[in-house]
Design a protein around this motif. Structure first.
Motif, PDB file in Angstrom:
ATOM      1  N   VAL A 196       0.693  -1.218   0.095  1.00 49.73           N
ATOM      2  CA  VAL A 196       0.200   0.007   0.121  1.00 49.73           C
ATOM      3  C   VAL A 196       0.795   1.143   0.006  1.00 49.73           C
ATOM      4  O   VAL A 196       0.641   2.113  -0.450  1.00 49.73           O
ATOM      5  CB  VAL A 196      -0.996   0.084   1.261  1.00 49.73           C
ATOM      6  CG1 VAL A 196      -1.602   1.181   1.367  1.00 49.73           C
ATOM      7  CG2 VAL A 196      -1.986  -1.210   1.025  1.00 49.73           C
ATOM      8  N   ALA A 244       1.893   1.727  -3.623  1.00 48.56           N
ATOM      9  CA  ALA A 244       0.654   2.368  -4.237  1.00 48.56           C
ATOM     10  C   ALA A 244       0.383   3.614  -4.100  1.00 48.56           C
ATOM     11  O   ALA A 244       0.017   4.445  -5.051  1.00 48.56           O
ATOM     12  CB  ALA A 244      -0.670   1.402  -3.939  1.00 48.56           C
ATOM     13  N   ARG A 245       0.600   4.202  -2.794  1.00 47.71           N
ATOM     14  CA  ARG A 245       0.320   5.562  -2.670  1.00 47.71           C
ATOM     15  C   ARG A 245       1.424   6.304  -3.353  1.00 47.71           C
ATOM     16  O   ARG A 245       1.392   7.479  -3.562  1.00 47.71           O
ATOM     17  CB  ARG A 245       0.280   5.808  -0.985  1.00 47.71           C
ATOM     18  CG  ARG A 245      -1.039   5.330  -0.577  1.00 47.71           C
ATOM     19  CD  ARG A 245      -1.165   5.319   0.983  1.00 47.71           C
ATOM     20  NE  ARG A 245      -2.576   5.641   1.438  1.00 47.71           N
ATOM     21  CZ  ARG A 245      -2.970   5.443   2.697  1.00 47.71           C
ATOM     22  NH1 ARG A 245      -1.898   5.035   3.967  1.00 47.71           N
ATOM     23  NH2 ARG A 245      -4.216   5.505   3.158  1.00 47.71           N
ATOM     24  N   ASP A 302       0.677   6.425  -7.148  1.00 49.17           N
ATOM     25  CA  ASP A 302      -0.483   6.507  -7.507  1.00 49.17           C
ATOM     26  C   ASP A 302      -0.792   7.133  -8.864  1.00 49.17           C
ATOM     27  O   ASP A 302      -0.082   8.431  -9.073  1.00 49.17           O
ATOM     28  CB  ASP A 302      -1.363   7.256  -6.571  1.00 49.17           C
ATOM     29  CG  ASP A 302      -2.913   7.143  -6.743  1.00 49.17           C
ATOM     30  OD1 ASP A 302      -3.401   6.486  -7.609  1.00 49.17           O
ATOM     31  OD2 ASP A 302      -3.627   7.976  -6.044  1.00 49.17           O
ATOM     32  N   ARG A 323      -4.505   2.815 -11.229  1.00 48.69           N
ATOM     33  CA  ARG A 323      -5.930   2.715 -10.587  1.00 48.69           C
ATOM     34  C   ARG A 323      -6.489   1.885 -11.749  1.00 48.69           C
ATOM     35  O   ARG A 323      -7.614   0.786 -11.497  1.00 48.69           O
ATOM     36  CB  ARG A 323      -6.523   4.051 -10.554  1.00 48.69           C
ATOM     37  CG  ARG A 323      -5.925   4.616  -9.095  1.00 48.69           C
ATOM     38  CD  ARG A 323      -6.744   5.973  -8.931  1.00 48.69           C
ATOM     39  NE  ARG A 323      -6.279   6.578  -7.630  1.00 48.69           N
ATOM     40  CZ  ARG A 323      -6.993   6.879  -6.706  1.00 48.69           C
ATOM     41  NH1 ARG A 323      -8.140   6.693  -6.722  1.00 48.69           N
ATOM     42  NH2 ARG A 323      -6.452   7.810  -5.747  1.00 48.69           N
ATOM     43  N   LEU A 356      -7.544   0.454  -3.440  1.00 50.92           N
ATOM     44  CA  LEU A 356      -8.347   1.709  -3.989  1.00 50.92           C
ATOM     45  C   LEU A 356      -9.026   2.326  -2.922  1.00 50.92           C
ATOM     46  O   LEU A 356      -8.975   3.708  -3.091  1.00 50.92           O
ATOM     47  CB  LEU A 356      -9.136   1.151  -5.039  1.00 50.92           C
ATOM     48  CG  LEU A 356      -8.800   0.581  -6.568  1.00 50.92           C
ATOM     49  CD1 LEU A 356      -9.865  -0.127  -7.233  1.00 50.92           C
ATOM     50  CD2 LEU A 356      -8.357   2.060  -7.300  1.00 50.92           C
ATOM     51  N   LEU A 403      -6.164   4.575  -1.209  1.00 47.10           N
ATOM     52  CA  LEU A 403      -5.798   5.608  -2.161  1.00 47.10           C
ATOM     53  C   LEU A 403      -6.851   6.821  -2.338  1.00 47.10           C
ATOM     54  O   LEU A 403      -6.468   8.054  -2.332  1.00 47.10           O
ATOM     55  CB  LEU A 403      -5.702   4.939  -3.853  1.00 47.10           C
ATOM     56  CG  LEU A 403      -4.690   4.103  -3.874  1.00 47.10           C
ATOM     57  CD1 LEU A 403      -4.555   3.585  -5.204  1.00 47.10           C
ATOM     58  CD2 LEU A 403      -3.293   4.540  -3.532  1.00 47.10           C
ATOM     59  N   ASP A 404      -8.232   6.525  -2.195  1.00 47.87           N
ATOM     60  CA  ASP A 404      -9.183   7.580  -2.017  1.00 47.87           C
ATOM     61  C   ASP A 404      -9.020   8.222  -0.575  1.00 47.87           C
ATOM     62  O   ASP A 404      -9.709   9.347  -0.474  1.00 47.87           O
ATOM     63  CB  ASP A 404     -10.435   7.053  -2.302  1.00 47.87           C
ATOM     64  CG  ASP A 404     -10.504   6.719  -3.917  1.00 47.87           C
ATOM     65  OD1 ASP A 404      -9.858   7.456  -4.478  1.00 47.87           O
ATOM     66  OD2 ASP A 404     -11.464   5.958  -4.257  1.00 47.87           O
ATOM     67  N   PRO A 408      -6.257   9.023   1.711  1.00 45.68           N
ATOM     68  CA  PRO A 408      -4.904   8.973   2.056  1.00 45.68           C
ATOM     69  C   PRO A 408      -4.752   9.235   3.629  1.00 45.68           C
ATOM     70  O   PRO A 408      -3.393   9.156   4.228  1.00 45.68           O
ATOM     71  CB  PRO A 408      -4.436  10.436   1.244  1.00 45.68           C
ATOM     72  CG  PRO A 408      -5.519  10.966   0.771  1.00 45.68           C
ATOM     73  CD  PRO A 408      -6.721  10.172   0.608  1.00 45.68           C
ATOM     74  N   ASN A 457      -2.709   2.460   7.149  1.00 47.81           N
ATOM     75  CA  ASN A 457      -2.827   1.354   6.471  1.00 47.81           C
ATOM     76  C   ASN A 457      -2.449   0.241   7.685  1.00 47.81           C
ATOM     77  O   ASN A 457      -1.247  -0.562   7.603  1.00 47.81           O
ATOM     78  CB  ASN A 457      -1.880   0.956   5.414  1.00 47.81           C
ATOM     79  CG  ASN A 457      -2.004  -0.432   4.903  1.00 47.81           C
ATOM     80  OD1 ASN A 457      -3.085  -1.079   4.918  1.00 47.81           O
ATOM     81  ND2 ASN A 457      -0.680  -1.033   4.348  1.00 47.81           N
TER      82      ASN A 457
END
Length: 219
Positions: free
Chosen positions: A158, A161-162, A165, A170, A192, A195-196, A198, A202
């Motif tokens: 994660v 991914a952040r 991004d 996505r 996802l 990501l929406d 922040p 996590n």
């Protein structure tokens, strides 16, 4: 031997992630042979009593042998400062180590398991500067992790991914959501969602209680 030369010496290790079973088997055998040599050097290092000078010689021999296989090939982490793994000469080996675990998890577990190294590498890759090539590789790794059954330390992806991004990532996560794998659907939805959001940490608690995941996790 320079760091770059060491990476070139381990070029054969790319075969560990080859889709060709014969090529991968040959690389696995070479890796297993290197592991046996490292283990033998470790035994020599600790057998009997001997002068300090001889100990130094045997220690260097063990370190050289261990660096010809995983995870020993990654031991020189001190060669880069936190946030600068992107310029580390052994970066290709770090990426190979993670891709091997992502694509062939059982082989990685048998031949090179090191959850601590996986965690450190993922965190440092998330924290570094990303050029186009490195970003593309990290997007690939996130997708690979999302599409397979969850493994130890996968939650660390994660962070990656952040850090990378974007629309391409996505899009891949949304395709994973639409796949036939329940695990991929759940994991992609979770990434996802983070990501929406922040501002959301996590953590294990978040993973266990997030709105979209709770029903599936409680079954």
């Amino acid at each position: 031997m320079t760091q770059t030369a060491w990476v070139e010496e381990l070029a054969w290790a790319q075969g560990l992630i080859s889709p060709d079973p014969a090529e991968r088997a040959a690389a696995l055998e070479r890796h297993a042979r290197a592991r046996r040599e490292a283990e033998a050097a470790f035994v020599r290092l600790h057998e009997g009593r001997f002068p300090r000078l001889l100990f130094g010689i045997r220690m260097r021999a063990y370190q050289a042998a261990a660096a010809r296989c995983f995870p020993g090939a990654l031991w020189s982490r001190s060669d880069y400062a936190r946030g600068e793994i992107g310029t580390w000469p052994r970066l290709p080996l770090a990426l190979l180590f993670l891709e091997w675990e992502a694509r062939f998890p059982q082989e990685w577990t048998e031949h090179a398991k090191d959850w601590g190294a996986k965690r450190v590498l993922i965190r440092d890759l998330a924290a570094t500067r990303h050029d186009q090539a490195l970003r593309a590789k990290l997007v690939d790794l996130v997708e690979l992790a999302v599409r397979r059954p969850y493994r130890c330390k996968d939650r660390e992806y994660v962070r990656v991914a952040r850090a990378v991004d974007g629309d391409d990532l996505r899009d891949r996560l949304r395709r994973a959501q639409r796949s036939e794998s329940p695990a991929a659907q759940l994991h992609a939805s979770y990434v996802l969602w983070l990501l929406d959001h922040p501002e959301t940490p996590n953590t294990r608690h978040v993973w266990r209680t997030w709105p979209a995941g709770r029903p599936a996790l409680e079954r």
